[in-house]
Design a protein around this motif. Structure first.
Motif, PDB file in Angstrom:
ATOM      1  N   HIS A  66       0.851  -1.187   0.000  1.00  0.00           N
ATOM      2  CA  HIS A  66       0.000   0.000   0.000  1.00  0.00           C
ATOM      3  C   HIS A  66       0.890   1.241   0.000  1.00  0.00           C
ATOM      4  CE1 HIS A  66      -4.003  -1.796   0.670  1.00  0.00           C
ATOM      5  NE2 HIS A  66      -3.352  -2.733   1.354  1.00  0.00           N
ATOM      6  N   PHE A  67       0.640   2.147  -0.936  1.00  0.00           N
ATOM      7  CA  PHE A  67       1.452   3.351  -1.073  1.00  0.00           C
ATOM      8  C   PHE A  67       0.570   4.578  -0.888  1.00  0.00           C
ATOM      9  CE2 PHE A  67       3.707   6.522  -3.870  1.00  0.00           C
ATOM     10  CZ  PHE A  67       4.806   6.684  -3.040  1.00  0.00           C
ATOM     11  N   PHE A  68       0.980   5.459   0.036  1.00  0.00           N
ATOM     12  CA  PHE A  68       0.214   6.656   0.385  1.00  0.00           C
ATOM     13  C   PHE A  68       1.059   7.906   0.180  1.00  0.00           C
ATOM     14  CE2 PHE A  68      -1.247   3.156   3.023  1.00  0.00           C
ATOM     15  CZ  PHE A  68      -2.637   3.253   2.970  1.00  0.00           C
ATOM     16  N   LEU A  69       0.421   8.977  -0.270  1.00  0.00           N
ATOM     17  CA  LEU A  69       1.045  10.295  -0.352  1.00  0.00           C
ATOM     18  C   LEU A  69       0.524  11.131   0.807  1.00  0.00           C
ATOM     19  CD1 LEU A  69       2.786  12.344  -1.963  1.00  0.00           C
ATOM     20  CD2 LEU A  69       0.695  12.976  -3.190  1.00  0.00           C
ATOM     21  N   PHE A  70       1.429  11.730   1.581  1.00  0.00           N
ATOM     22  CA  PHE A  70       1.051  12.481   2.784  1.00  0.00           C
ATOM     23  C   PHE A  70       1.869  13.771   2.803  1.00  0.00           C
ATOM     24  CE2 PHE A  70       0.684  12.040   7.724  1.00  0.00           C
ATOM     25  CZ  PHE A  70      -0.177  13.120   7.757  1.00  0.00           C
ATOM     26  N   SER A  71       1.218  14.906   2.523  1.00  0.00           N
ATOM     27  CA  SER A  71       1.952  16.157   2.327  1.00  0.00           C
ATOM     28  C   SER A  71       1.262  17.337   2.996  1.00  0.00           C
ATOM     29  CB  SER A  71       2.088  16.434   0.823  1.00  0.00           C
ATOM     30  OG  SER A  71       2.790  17.634   0.575  1.00  0.00           O
ATOM     31  N   ASN A  72       2.029  18.139   3.705  1.00  0.00           N
ATOM     32  CA  ASN A  72       1.541  19.441   4.193  1.00  0.00           C
ATOM     33  C   ASN A  72       1.705  20.467   3.079  1.00  0.00           C
ATOM     34  OD1 ASN A  72       1.092  18.338   6.722  1.00  0.00           O
ATOM     35  ND2 ASN A  72       2.848  19.328   7.698  1.00  0.00           N
ATOM     36  N   GLN A  73       0.663  21.238   2.828  1.00  0.00           N
ATOM     37  CA  GLN A  73       0.711  22.262   1.772  1.00  0.00           C
ATOM     38  C   GLN A  73       0.067  23.548   2.277  1.00  0.00           C
ATOM     39  OE1 GLN A  73       2.224  22.105  -1.234  1.00  0.00           O
ATOM     40  NE2 GLN A  73       2.970  20.043  -0.774  1.00  0.00           N
ATOM     41  N   SER A  74       0.749  24.220   3.204  1.00  0.00           N
ATOM     42  CA  SER A  74       0.195  25.443   3.801  1.00  0.00           C
ATOM     43  C   SER A  74       0.151  26.602   2.821  1.00  0.00           C
ATOM     44  CB  SER A  74       1.005  25.842   5.038  1.00  0.00           C
ATOM     45  OG  SER A  74       2.315  26.270   4.682  1.00  0.00           O
ATOM     46  N   GLY A  75       0.791  26.449   1.652  1.00  0.00           N
ATOM     47  CA  GLY A  75       0.715  27.494   0.637  1.00  0.00           C
ATOM     48  C   GLY A  75      -0.719  27.800   0.233  1.00  0.00           C
ATOM     49  N   CYS A 105      -3.319  12.303   1.411  1.00  0.00           N
ATOM     50  CA  CYS A 105      -3.726  13.334   2.360  1.00  0.00           C
ATOM     51  C   CYS A 105      -2.898  14.587   2.095  1.00  0.00           C
ATOM     52  CB  CYS A 105      -3.530  12.877   3.798  1.00  0.00           C
ATOM     53  SG  CYS A 105      -4.101  14.079   5.030  1.00  0.00           S
ATOM     54  N   ILE A 106      -3.588  15.663   1.723  1.00  0.00           N
ATOM     55  CA  ILE A 106      -2.946  16.953   1.507  1.00  0.00           C
ATOM     56  C   ILE A 106      -3.506  17.905   2.562  1.00  0.00           C
ATOM     57  CG2 ILE A 106      -2.518  18.838  -0.107  1.00  0.00           C
ATOM     58  CD1 ILE A 106      -1.373  16.144  -1.019  1.00  0.00           C
ATOM     59  N   ALA A 107      -2.697  18.235   3.539  1.00  0.00           N
ATOM     60  CA  ALA A 107      -3.132  19.108   4.640  1.00  0.00           C
ATOM     61  C   ALA A 107      -2.780  20.550   4.281  1.00  0.00           C
ATOM     62  CB  ALA A 107      -2.462  18.702   5.945  1.00  0.00           C
ATOM     63  N   THR A 108      -3.794  21.385   4.118  1.00  0.00           N
ATOM     64  CA  THR A 108      -3.586  22.732   3.584  1.00  0.00           C
ATOM     65  C   THR A 108      -3.562  23.822   4.653  1.00  0.00           C
ATOM     66  OG1 THR A 108      -5.970  22.910   3.196  1.00  0.00           O
ATOM     67  CG2 THR A 108      -4.619  22.118   1.370  1.00  0.00           C
ATOM     68  N   GLY A 109      -3.728  23.450   5.914  1.00  0.00           N
ATOM     69  CA  GLY A 109      -3.776  24.450   6.974  1.00  0.00           C
ATOM     70  C   GLY A 109      -2.406  24.993   7.347  1.00  0.00           C
ATOM     71  N   LEU A 110      -2.419  26.114   8.068  1.00  0.00           N
ATOM     72  CA  LEU A 110      -1.190  26.699   8.586  1.00  0.00           C
ATOM     73  C   LEU A 110      -0.678  25.885   9.769  1.00  0.00           C
ATOM     74  CD1 LEU A 110      -2.326  30.433   8.545  1.00  0.00           C
ATOM     75  CD2 LEU A 110      -0.663  29.384   6.993  1.00  0.00           C
ATOM     76  N   PRO A 111       0.611  25.999  10.093  1.00  0.00           N
ATOM     77  CA  PRO A 111       1.136  25.258  11.245  1.00  0.00           C
ATOM     78  C   PRO A 111       0.385  25.534  12.537  1.00  0.00           C
ATOM     79  CG  PRO A 111       2.921  26.143   9.930  1.00  0.00           C
ATOM     80  CD  PRO A 111       1.661  26.712   9.355  1.00  0.00           C
ATOM     81  N   ASP A 130      -5.893  22.301  11.793  1.00  0.00           N
ATOM     82  CA  ASP A 130      -5.957  21.279  10.753  1.00  0.00           C
ATOM     83  C   ASP A 130      -5.544  19.941  11.377  1.00  0.00           C
ATOM     84  OD1 ASP A 130      -5.621  19.587   8.585  1.00  0.00           O
ATOM     85  OD2 ASP A 130      -4.688  21.105   7.313  1.00  0.00           O
ATOM     86  N   VAL A 131      -6.523  19.074  11.610  1.00  0.00           N
ATOM     87  CA  VAL A 131      -6.261  17.842  12.361  1.00  0.00           C
ATOM     88  C   VAL A 131      -5.485  16.809  11.539  1.00  0.00           C
ATOM     89  CG1 VAL A 131      -8.249  18.143  13.871  1.00  0.00           C
ATOM     90  CG2 VAL A 131      -8.517  16.887  11.719  1.00  0.00           C
ATOM     91  N   TYR A 132      -5.344  17.040  10.236  1.00  0.00           N
ATOM     92  CA  TYR A 132      -4.595  16.110   9.399  1.00  0.00           C
ATOM     93  C   TYR A 132      -3.183  16.603   9.093  1.00  0.00           C
ATOM     94  CZ  TYR A 132      -8.757  13.290   8.662  1.00  0.00           C
ATOM     95  OH  TYR A 132      -9.841  12.467   8.853  1.00  0.00           O
ATOM     96  N   ARG A 133      -2.860  17.799   9.506  1.00  0.00           N
ATOM     97  CA  ARG A 133      -1.535  18.336   9.216  1.00  0.00           C
ATOM     98  C   ARG A 133      -0.471  17.648  10.071  1.00  0.00           C
ATOM     99  NH1 ARG A 133       1.258  22.752   7.189  1.00  0.00           N
ATOM    100  NH2 ARG A 133       3.143  23.184   8.378  1.00  0.00           N
ATOM    101  N   LYS A 134       0.587  17.161   9.419  1.00  0.00           N
ATOM    102  CA  LYS A 134       1.710  16.635  10.192  1.00  0.00           C
ATOM    103  C   LYS A 134       2.252  17.733  11.104  1.00  0.00           C
ATOM    104  CE  LYS A 134       3.637  15.516   6.237  1.00  0.00           C
ATOM    105  NZ  LYS A 134       4.525  15.062   5.149  1.00  0.00           N
ATOM    106  N   PRO A 135       2.538  17.433  12.354  1.00  0.00           N
ATOM    107  CA  PRO A 135       2.867  16.121  12.926  1.00  0.00           C
ATOM    108  C   PRO A 135       1.685  15.280  13.419  1.00  0.00           C
ATOM    109  CG  PRO A 135       3.239  17.793  14.577  1.00  0.00           C
ATOM    110  CD  PRO A 135       2.844  18.523  13.295  1.00  0.00           C
ATOM    111  N   SER A 136       0.465  15.646  13.128  1.00  0.00           N
ATOM    112  CA  SER A 136      -0.667  14.813  13.529  1.00  0.00           C
ATOM    113  C   SER A 136      -0.576  13.445  12.847  1.00  0.00           C
ATOM    114  CB  SER A 136      -1.985  15.485  13.152  1.00  0.00           C
ATOM    115  OG  SER A 136      -3.059  14.568  13.302  1.00  0.00           O
TER     116      SER A 136
END
Length: 200
Positions: free
Chosen positions: A59-68, A101-107, A111-117
């Motif tokens: 299983h391959f997943f893409l997990f990226s923060n994108q606060s832009g 998962c593309i987390a678009t919120g600010l640090p 945003d409950v999906y933004r890493k480090p979550s």
């Protein structure tokens, strides 16, 4: 925020092994607030590594923060266009991934999906019934390591992205459980070829 789990793979015969990959600095070369698909460039060896992951049925997943997105530099459609360009360079289709998962919120946002979550990791593992001992996250930043540790999965830092985490690693200043590799393909070589034992 863009969150997707591939329902078509829910009952598939894939191995119960998960690879969560960061995007910028890990799969592709880092560009600050990447907003142009034409600037997407794969790191050396990534195409072969990703195709092998999929060929071997992981299983391959893409997990990226994108606060832009939250900062107003670009919108979610632009992120999708950059992702699509990456998939084309990889020679794969989005539907071959088990989730994105593309987390678009600010640090500082909620945003409950933004890493480090670890929420995306936890939900994906539960959905596909994968044990945490058989899951790996590979990224170039401290938040990737924090997310992996919070989810209690195998955690890998690569040296191919932003240098802050590498400097901290070399100074032995990261007090988390993780392995270090120069790049994504080196991580996958270690996982697949160097006697790394998965629990089946």
């Amino acid at each position: 925020m863009s969150f997707w789990l591939n329902q078509s793979l829910k009952e598939s015969s894939k191995q119960k092994i998960a690879i969560f990959a960061d995007r910028d600095g890990t799969l592709i070369k880092h560009v600050d607030y990447l907003g142009d698909p034409q600037l997407v460039e794969l790191h050396l060896g990534v195409k072969q590594s990703v195709q092998r992951i999929l060929k071997e049925g992981m299983h391959f997943f893409l997990f990226s923060n994108q606060s832009g997105v939250a900062r107003g530099y670009f919108n979610e459609e632009t992120v999708s266009q950059c992702n699509q360009q990456m998939f084309e360079l990889l020679g794969i289709n989005k539907e071959e991934l088990s989730g994105i998962c593309i987390a678009t919120g600010l640090p500082e946002s909620n945003d409950v999906y933004r890493k480090p979550s670890p929420r995306f990791i936890n939900e994906a593992l539960e959905y596909f019934e994968i044990e945490s001992s058989n899951a790996h996250i590979i990224g170039d930043a401290l938040v990737d390591l924090q997310a992996g540790n919070a989810a209690a999965i195998n955690t890998w830092l690569v040296g191919s992205g932003k240098k802050e985490a590498v400097i901290a690693h070399e100074a032995k200043a990261i007090h988390l459980k993780y392995n270090f590799c120069e790049d994504f393909s080196s991580c996958m070589e270690a996982l697949l070829d160097n006697n790394f034992t998965f629990k089946r």
